[in-house]
Write a protein that holds these residues in place. Structure first.
Motif, PDB file in Angstrom:
ATOM      1  N   TYR A 245      -1.763   6.086  -2.288  1.00 50.70           N
ATOM      2  CA  TYR A 245      -2.738   6.333  -1.225  1.00 50.70           C
ATOM      3  C   TYR A 245      -4.164   6.083  -1.720  1.00 50.70           C
ATOM      4  O   TYR A 245      -4.977   5.445  -1.028  1.00 50.70           O
ATOM      5  CB  TYR A 245      -2.592   7.772  -0.733  1.00 50.70           C
ATOM      6  N   LEU A 246      -4.473   6.573  -2.907  1.00 42.64           N
ATOM      7  CA  LEU A 246      -5.822   6.378  -3.457  1.00 42.64           C
ATOM      8  C   LEU A 246      -6.119   4.897  -3.687  1.00 42.64           C
ATOM      9  O   LEU A 246      -7.246   4.446  -3.483  1.00 42.64           O
ATOM     10  CB  LEU A 246      -5.958   7.154  -4.770  1.00 42.64           C
ATOM     11  N   GLU A 249      -5.579   3.133   0.434  1.00 48.47           N
ATOM     12  CA  GLU A 249      -6.432   3.618   1.511  1.00 48.47           C
ATOM     13  C   GLU A 249      -7.869   3.874   1.060  1.00 48.47           C
ATOM     14  O   GLU A 249      -8.810   3.589   1.785  1.00 48.47           O
ATOM     15  CB  GLU A 249      -5.838   4.893   2.123  1.00 48.47           C
ATOM     16  N   LYS A 250      -8.002   4.413  -0.157  1.00 48.74           N
ATOM     17  CA  LYS A 250      -9.342   4.705  -0.674  1.00 48.74           C
ATOM     18  C   LYS A 250      -9.902   3.556  -1.526  1.00 48.74           C
ATOM     19  O   LYS A 250     -11.065   3.580  -1.919  1.00 48.74           O
ATOM     20  CB  LYS A 250      -9.313   5.991  -1.507  1.00 48.74           C
ATOM     21  N   GLU A 251      -9.041   2.563  -1.787  1.00 42.87           N
ATOM     22  CA  GLU A 251      -9.422   1.363  -2.535  1.00 42.87           C
ATOM     23  C   GLU A 251     -10.027   1.703  -3.899  1.00 42.87           C
ATOM     24  O   GLU A 251     -10.988   1.086  -4.353  1.00 42.87           O
ATOM     25  CB  GLU A 251     -10.392   0.503  -1.713  1.00 42.87           C
ATOM     26  N   LEU A 252      -9.427   2.691  -4.560  1.00 42.04           N
ATOM     27  CA  LEU A 252      -9.860   3.046  -5.901  1.00 42.04           C
ATOM     28  C   LEU A 252      -9.167   2.159  -6.918  1.00 42.04           C
ATOM     29  O   LEU A 252      -8.000   1.791  -6.765  1.00 42.04           O
ATOM     30  CB  LEU A 252      -9.544   4.512  -6.201  1.00 42.04           C
ATOM     31  N   GLU A 256     -10.617   4.123 -11.966  1.00 43.29           N
ATOM     32  CA  GLU A 256     -11.119   5.275 -11.220  1.00 43.29           C
ATOM     33  C   GLU A 256     -10.045   6.345 -11.060  1.00 43.29           C
ATOM     34  O   GLU A 256     -10.314   7.548 -11.183  1.00 43.29           O
ATOM     35  CB  GLU A 256     -11.622   4.822  -9.841  1.00 43.29           C
TER      36      GLU A 256
END
Length: 386
Positions: A245-246, A249-252, A256
């Motif tokens: 998900y990170l 969706e969060k484009e980490l 990071e």
């Protein structure tokens, strides 16, 4: 007289110890270079005095040079005949103390992705020690080695089999600490030492181990030292879907996410106040109280799982900074576990007494000593070369 020298490298510190060389190494000097970076500080306990020195800007390699410069006068011209290093990850290659030849160091470099918070710094101190002590026998002691030999269900992940063959498996960590606790149990409590033990190493890094007949059966950490219990800044057990998900969706980036799970999570992430249990225990903030409750719940959960693995439990042992010193954590862990036969004497618990249990399961508080395990390995290795 000759000496053994041990180095226990962390991400922001280097612990060291000097031992008189004998069959059971005798501690002579110990200390730490802490706060590595622009404001490093050396603390050293010698036979005559305790020394504190501000060192300025120091990294892991220059810490070794600084340590030896402060320690050299105490040698009085006598040689250091062996040096031992704590190394977090030995992968599939190293299951016992090993001489750190150039070939071995190259293999350890390939394991940096398995322990990015520790392995690079261990390698830096190894290289520095080889320069400061050219020609001296150097031995690597691996945190993963104590857990070698787990059965397949305790060793594998349920992902395609070829990953297991490539080394993606449950290694377990803090093995030097668990090794020392087992040796102390044999010395101090031989009547229970070979029984079913659950050992909780609760420090800034934290993990647990199920032990039977002195052998690791299961560990809370697995492929990396970030799995299992929540720690000071590490998240512990985490659904892999969270990382997807990170990323998606969060484009980490991977870097990071690594920073989040290794350096910004655990007690620090939950409390948004501190990674230090002492600070949290004195805090009135709701998030800090929740962080402590989460931490203790995960330990209780692991005790139950390990009791199931061992088909019972004969002793629970608390160790390391939080395990040895936090009566609140020990009480929060033990009180709901009466159904397993775990009960404690609160007065003894508050006093950090060596044994605090009152039920059929014995409960101990036992200081750990990874450096002693390393020194013993050096003694054994040097004896073989003589």
């Amino acid at each position: 007289m000759s000496f053994y020298f041990t180095l226990n490298t962390g991400s922001s510190s280097v612990k060291f110890a000097l031992y008189k060389a004998q069959a059971e190494p005798d501690l002579f000097i110990s200390g730490i270079v802490e706060r590595l970076g622009p404001s490093a500080r050396l603390k050293m306990q010698t036979p005559g005095e305790d020394i504190v020195r501000e060192l300025g800007t120091v990294d892991h390699a220059s810490a070794v040079v600084a340590i030896f410069a402060k320690m050299e006068p105490y040698l009085q011209g006598q040689p250091v005949v062996g040096i031992g290093h704590r190394i977090v990850h030995g992968g599939n290659a190293f299951f016992k103390p090993t001489e750190l030849t150039s070939e071995v160091v190259q293999k350890l470099e390939q394991m940096i992705p398995l322990a990015p918070l520790h392995q690079p710094y261990s390698l830096a101190t190894i290289r520095a020690a080889k320069q400061v002590f050219p020609g001296v026998l150097q031995i690597g002691c691996f945190d993963t080695a104590f857990h070698a030999g787990h059965t397949f269900p305790n060793d594998a992940f349920a992902i395609p089999r070829h990953f297991y063959e490539e080394g993606v498996r449950r290694y377990g960590f803090h093995g030097l600490s668990f090794d020392y606790i087992c040796s102390e149990m044999r010395r101090e409590h031989p009547d229970v030492a070979n029984g079913r033990l659950v050992i909780a190493h609760l420090g800034n890094g934290a993990s647990m181990c199920a032990v039977e007949e002195g052998r690791s059966i299961n560990a809370s950490t697995s492929f990396s030292a970030v799995d299992g219990l929540a720690m000071g800044t590490r998240c512990g057990r985490l659904d892999p879907g969270v990382m997807l998900y990170l990323m998606q969706e969060k484009e980490l980036s991977a870097a990071e996410i690594e920073s989040i799970i290794y350096r910004r999570s655990g007690l620090l992430g939950l409390s948004e106040e501190s990674s230090d249990m002492r600070v949290l225990e004195h805090s009135e903030e709701l998030f800090s109280k929740q962080a402590i409750n989460y931490y203790c719940y995960q330990i209780r959960r692991e005790v139950g799982a390990m009791a199931a693995t061992l088909e019972g439990i004969d002793a629970l042992i608390f160790s390391a900074g939080i395990g040895e010193n936090s009566a609140r954590v020990r009480s929060s862990v033990c009180e709901p576990l009466e159904f397993l036969g775990i009960t404690i004497d609160q007065e003894k618990n508050m006093a950090n007494a060596p044994e605090i249990g009152t039920g059929p399961v014995r409960v101990f508080i036992m200081p750990t000593n990874e450096e002693q395990v390393i020194a013993r390995a050096v003694a054994e290795a040097t004896a073989k070369t003589q």
